[in-house]
Each structure stands twice: as C-alpha cells, then as structure tokens.
Scaffold this motif. Structure first.
Motif, PDB file in Angstrom:
ATOM      1  N   VAL A   1       0.515  -6.804  -8.071  1.00 58.10           N
ATOM      2  CA  VAL A   1       0.941  -5.952  -9.528  1.00 58.10           C
ATOM      3  C   VAL A   1       1.107  -6.975 -10.466  1.00 58.10           C
ATOM      4  CG1 VAL A   1       3.517  -6.113  -8.910  1.00 58.10           C
ATOM      5  CG2 VAL A   1       2.726  -4.434 -10.334  1.00 58.10           C
ATOM      6  N   HIS A   2       0.607  -6.589 -11.578  1.00 59.74           N
ATOM      7  CA  HIS A   2       0.831  -7.278 -12.880  1.00 59.74           C
ATOM      8  C   HIS A   2       1.763  -6.896 -13.906  1.00 59.74           C
ATOM      9  CE1 HIS A   2      -2.777  -9.799 -11.367  1.00 59.74           C
ATOM     10  NE2 HIS A   2      -3.325  -8.418 -11.064  1.00 59.74           N
ATOM     11  N   LEU A   3       2.115  -7.735 -14.882  1.00 57.17           N
ATOM     12  CA  LEU A   3       2.678  -7.289 -15.806  1.00 57.17           C
ATOM     13  C   LEU A   3       2.239  -7.838 -17.239  1.00 57.17           C
ATOM     14  CD1 LEU A   3       5.211  -5.188 -16.958  1.00 57.17           C
ATOM     15  CD2 LEU A   3       6.554  -7.464 -16.905  1.00 57.17           C
ATOM     16  N   GLN A   4       1.596  -7.282 -17.942  1.00 55.26           N
ATOM     17  CA  GLN A   4       1.030  -7.795 -19.117  1.00 55.26           C
ATOM     18  C   GLN A   4       1.951  -7.698 -20.179  1.00 55.26           C
ATOM     19  OE1 GLN A   4      -1.960  -9.563 -19.749  1.00 55.26           O
ATOM     20  NE2 GLN A   4      -1.017 -10.064 -21.829  1.00 55.26           N
TER      21      GLN A   4
ATOM     22  N   GLU B   1      23.177  -7.696 -16.777  1.00 55.67           N
ATOM     23  CA  GLU B   1      22.821  -7.142 -15.503  1.00 55.67           C
ATOM     24  C   GLU B   1      21.211  -7.170 -15.364  1.00 55.67           C
ATOM     25  OE1 GLU B   1      26.842  -4.435 -14.472  1.00 55.67           O
ATOM     26  OE2 GLU B   1      24.816  -3.429 -14.878  1.00 55.67           O
ATOM     27  N   ARG B   2      20.839  -7.006 -14.183  1.00 53.98           N
ATOM     28  CA  ARG B   2      19.320  -6.987 -14.143  1.00 53.98           C
ATOM     29  C   ARG B   2      19.124  -5.391 -14.395  1.00 53.98           C
ATOM     30  NH1 ARG B   2      16.814  -8.623  -8.316  1.00 53.98           N
ATOM     31  NH2 ARG B   2      18.240 -10.292  -8.766  1.00 53.98           N
ATOM     32  N   GLU B   3      17.807  -5.214 -15.218  1.00 53.54           N
ATOM     33  CA  GLU B   3      17.317  -3.965 -15.618  1.00 53.54           C
ATOM     34  C   GLU B   3      15.851  -3.889 -15.264  1.00 53.54           C
ATOM     35  OE1 GLU B   3      17.801  -4.025 -20.080  1.00 53.54           O
ATOM     36  OE2 GLU B   3      16.119  -5.751 -20.271  1.00 53.54           O
ATOM     37  N   LEU B   4      15.587  -2.458 -15.368  1.00 54.64           N
ATOM     38  CA  LEU B   4      14.237  -2.084 -15.016  1.00 54.64           C
ATOM     39  C   LEU B   4      13.502  -2.390 -16.391  1.00 54.64           C
ATOM     40  CD1 LEU B   4      12.344  -0.295 -13.332  1.00 54.64           C
ATOM     41  CD2 LEU B   4      12.872   1.665 -14.799  1.00 54.64           C
ATOM     42  N   VAL B   5      12.123  -2.960 -16.191  1.00 59.85           N
ATOM     43  CA  VAL B   5      11.411  -3.176 -16.925  1.00 59.85           C
ATOM     44  C   VAL B   5      10.176  -1.929 -16.976  1.00 59.85           C
ATOM     45  CG1 VAL B   5       9.460  -4.742 -17.996  1.00 59.85           C
ATOM     46  CG2 VAL B   5      11.738  -5.998 -17.269  1.00 59.85           C
TER      47      VAL B   5
ATOM     48  N   SER C   1       0.763  -1.218   0.024  1.00 61.49           N
ATOM     49  CA  SER C   1       0.070   0.050   0.043  1.00 61.49           C
ATOM     50  C   SER C   1       0.837   1.322  -0.020  1.00 61.49           C
ATOM     51  CB  SER C   1      -0.911  -0.144   1.267  1.00 61.49           C
ATOM     52  OG  SER C   1      -0.019  -0.050   2.367  1.00 61.49           O
ATOM     53  N   SER C   2       1.969   1.231   0.318  1.00 66.20           N
ATOM     54  CA  SER C   2       2.808   2.493   0.407  1.00 66.20           C
ATOM     55  C   SER C   2       4.072   2.423  -0.266  1.00 66.20           C
ATOM     56  CB  SER C   2       3.400   2.554   2.023  1.00 66.20           C
ATOM     57  OG  SER C   2       3.878   1.499   2.453  1.00 66.20           O
ATOM     58  N   SER C   3       4.197   1.416  -1.497  1.00 66.74           N
ATOM     59  CA  SER C   3       5.451   1.214  -2.312  1.00 66.74           C
ATOM     60  C   SER C   3       5.221   1.273  -3.596  1.00 66.74           C
ATOM     61  CB  SER C   3       5.695  -0.360  -2.168  1.00 66.74           C
ATOM     62  OG  SER C   3       6.146  -0.823  -0.695  1.00 66.74           O
ATOM     63  N   PHE C   4       6.163   1.914  -4.186  1.00 59.67           N
ATOM     64  CA  PHE C   4       6.504   1.905  -5.627  1.00 59.67           C
ATOM     65  C   PHE C   4       6.527   0.344  -6.079  1.00 59.67           C
ATOM     66  CE2 PHE C   4       7.232   6.233  -7.309  1.00 59.67           C
ATOM     67  CZ  PHE C   4       7.006   7.018  -6.410  1.00 59.67           C
ATOM     68  N   MET C   5       5.732  -0.148  -6.874  1.00 63.35           N
ATOM     69  CA  MET C   5       6.059  -1.540  -7.445  1.00 63.35           C
ATOM     70  C   MET C   5       6.571  -1.562  -8.824  1.00 63.35           C
ATOM     71  SD  MET C   5       4.998  -3.098  -4.586  1.00 63.35           S
ATOM     72  CE  MET C   5       5.109  -4.556  -5.576  1.00 63.35           C
ATOM     73  N   GLY C   6       7.647  -2.388  -8.979  1.00 67.17           N
ATOM     74  CA  GLY C   6       8.132  -2.554 -10.484  1.00 67.17           C
ATOM     75  C   GLY C   6       8.655  -3.990 -10.853  1.00 67.17           C
ATOM     76  N   TRP C   7       8.986  -3.988 -11.865  1.00 68.66           N
ATOM     77  CA  TRP C   7       9.439  -5.300 -12.398  1.00 68.66           C
ATOM     78  C   TRP C   7      10.719  -5.124 -12.999  1.00 68.66           C
ATOM     79  CZ3 TRP C   7       7.111 -10.060 -11.917  1.00 68.66           C
ATOM     80  CH2 TRP C   7       5.727 -10.281 -11.606  1.00 68.66           C
ATOM     81  N   TYR C   8      11.633  -6.024 -12.674  1.00 68.35           N
ATOM     82  CA  TYR C   8      12.938  -5.866 -13.181  1.00 68.35           C
ATOM     83  C   TYR C   8      13.141  -7.290 -13.912  1.00 68.35           C
ATOM     84  CZ  TYR C   8      14.009  -1.871 -10.844  1.00 68.35           C
ATOM     85  OH  TYR C   8      14.136  -0.460  -9.968  1.00 68.35           O
ATOM     86  N   ARG C   9      14.268  -7.416 -14.861  1.00 68.62           N
ATOM     87  CA  ARG C   9      14.525  -8.586 -15.393  1.00 68.62           C
ATOM     88  C   ARG C   9      16.215  -8.840 -15.675  1.00 68.62           C
ATOM     89  NH1 ARG C   9      12.208  -7.564 -21.779  1.00 68.62           N
ATOM     90  NH2 ARG C   9      14.179  -6.201 -22.242  1.00 68.62           N
ATOM     91  N   GLN C  10      16.563 -10.060 -15.670  1.00 71.14           N
ATOM     92  CA  GLN C  10      17.932 -10.315 -15.803  1.00 71.14           C
ATOM     93  C   GLN C  10      18.122 -11.524 -16.929  1.00 71.14           C
ATOM     94  OE1 GLN C  10      20.287 -11.237 -12.100  1.00 71.14           O
ATOM     95  NE2 GLN C  10      21.958 -10.813 -13.430  1.00 71.14           N
ATOM     96  N   ALA C  11      18.738 -11.192 -17.601  1.00 71.23           N
ATOM     97  CA  ALA C  11      19.025 -11.996 -19.054  1.00 71.23           C
ATOM     98  C   ALA C  11      20.214 -12.734 -18.748  1.00 71.23           C
ATOM     99  CB  ALA C  11      18.901 -11.614 -20.397  1.00 71.23           C
TER     100      ALA C  11
ATOM    101  N   TYR D   1      11.840 -10.174 -12.164  1.00 72.41           N
ATOM    102  CA  TYR D   1      11.761 -10.027 -10.635  1.00 72.41           C
ATOM    103  C   TYR D   1      10.892  -9.017 -10.102  1.00 72.41           C
ATOM    104  CZ  TYR D   1      16.094 -12.580 -10.444  1.00 72.41           C
ATOM    105  OH  TYR D   1      17.102 -13.752 -10.622  1.00 72.41           O
ATOM    106  N   CYS D   2       9.818  -8.997  -9.404  1.00 70.39           N
ATOM    107  CA  CYS D   2       9.219  -8.066  -8.601  1.00 70.39           C
ATOM    108  C   CYS D   2       9.785  -7.480  -7.732  1.00 70.39           C
ATOM    109  CB  CYS D   2       7.782  -8.961  -8.004  1.00 70.39           C
ATOM    110  SG  CYS D   2       6.715  -7.867  -7.369  1.00 70.39           S
ATOM    111  N   ASN D   3       9.502  -5.968  -7.572  1.00 70.92           N
ATOM    112  CA  ASN D   3      10.360  -5.080  -6.788  1.00 70.92           C
ATOM    113  C   ASN D   3       9.125  -4.382  -5.948  1.00 70.92           C
ATOM    114  OD1 ASN D   3      11.362  -2.055  -6.757  1.00 70.92           O
ATOM    115  ND2 ASN D   3      12.959  -3.621  -5.891  1.00 70.92           N
ATOM    116  N   ALA D   4       9.457  -4.072  -4.462  1.00 61.73           N
ATOM    117  CA  ALA D   4       8.643  -3.184  -3.953  1.00 61.73           C
ATOM    118  C   ALA D   4       9.727  -2.235  -3.287  1.00 61.73           C
ATOM    119  CB  ALA D   4       7.780  -3.759  -2.775  1.00 61.73           C
ATOM    120  N   ASN D   5       9.327  -0.914  -3.455  1.00 58.68           N
ATOM    121  CA  ASN D   5      10.304   0.174  -3.139  1.00 58.68           C
ATOM    122  C   ASN D   5       9.581   1.117  -2.108  1.00 58.68           C
ATOM    123  OD1 ASN D   5      11.762   2.455  -2.614  1.00 58.68           O
ATOM    124  ND2 ASN D   5      13.083   2.398  -4.699  1.00 58.68           N
ATOM    125  N   ARG D   6       9.997   0.979  -0.883  1.00 58.09           N
ATOM    126  CA  ARG D   6       8.998   1.623   0.110  1.00 58.09           C
ATOM    127  C   ARG D   6       9.937   2.521   0.748  1.00 58.09           C
ATOM    128  NH1 ARG D   6       7.583   0.107   5.816  1.00 58.09           N
ATOM    129  NH2 ARG D   6       5.525   1.145   6.242  1.00 58.09           N
TER     130      ARG D   6
END
Length: 115
Positions: free
Chosen positions: A78-81, A44-48, A30-40, A94-99
C-alpha cells in the motif's frame, strides 16, 4: 507475528512530496482494509487514509486533495503519495491492516516537513 514494513519517510521542505510504502504478508494483505495513520509529537494517533479490498478510499479532511492512497495487490503493498506537504504533516506515519476487526501495525516511519 505479522509484520508490516513501512518505508519512504524523511525530511522534506514545505510544498514538497513524499511517497510512503508498506509491505504486508500476502495472507493478510489480500483480505484486509489497509490504512495509514499518523502521530505527531504530543498528539494522539489519527487516521490519515484507508483503502478497502475494492480500492474504495477514505481520507481525513486535513489531507483530502493532497494525499492519495493506493494498493498494489500483486506486490502486497500500500502506498501513500503525499503532495503539497505542510509543517503540520510532520509525524510518525504508521501502516495498518484491518482484517475482520483484527488490526496489525507497522513500526512507523518519520516524516518531517521543515525548511
């Protein structure tokens, strides 16, 4: 320990679609920026994509107009279509929460785009 749980990865053909989901504890979500990252492999891991508390979204150029991030505040999810998938989208996602600067991560879900 905060646990983010991803689901929805798998094998898909080029041009296909997948939907990733990530459930987070309500106290975090409820208090976080949510995100998806990926690593091939070998990279290196990168923001999606990210989505803030007001549902303002941000995308990497490589996925703009193909991927859509959304959040369901009632389900702490959080979803990623992902549409029009390409072989270069193959990665562990990877799912990420930044609070308030503290980051939490899921264990990742593998997406493989191959014919």
């Amino acid at each position: 320990q905060v646990q983010l749980v991803e689901s929805g990865g798998g094998l898909v053909q080029p041009g296909g679609s997948l939907r990733l989901s990530c459930v987070a504890p309500g106290s975090i979500f409820s208090s976080s920026f949510m995100g998806w990252y990926r690593q091939a492999p070998g990279k290196e891991r990168e923001l999606v994509a990210t989505i803030d508390i007001l549902a303002v979204t941000n995308y990497a150029d490589s996925v703009q107009d193909r991927f859509t991030i959304s959040r369901d505040n009632a389900k702490n999810t959080v979803h990623l279509q992902m549409n029009s998938l390409k072989p270069e989208d193959t990665a562990v996602y990877y799912c990420n929460a930044n609070r308030m600067g503290v980051k939490y991560w899921g264990k990742g879900t593998l997406v493989t785009v191959s014919s």
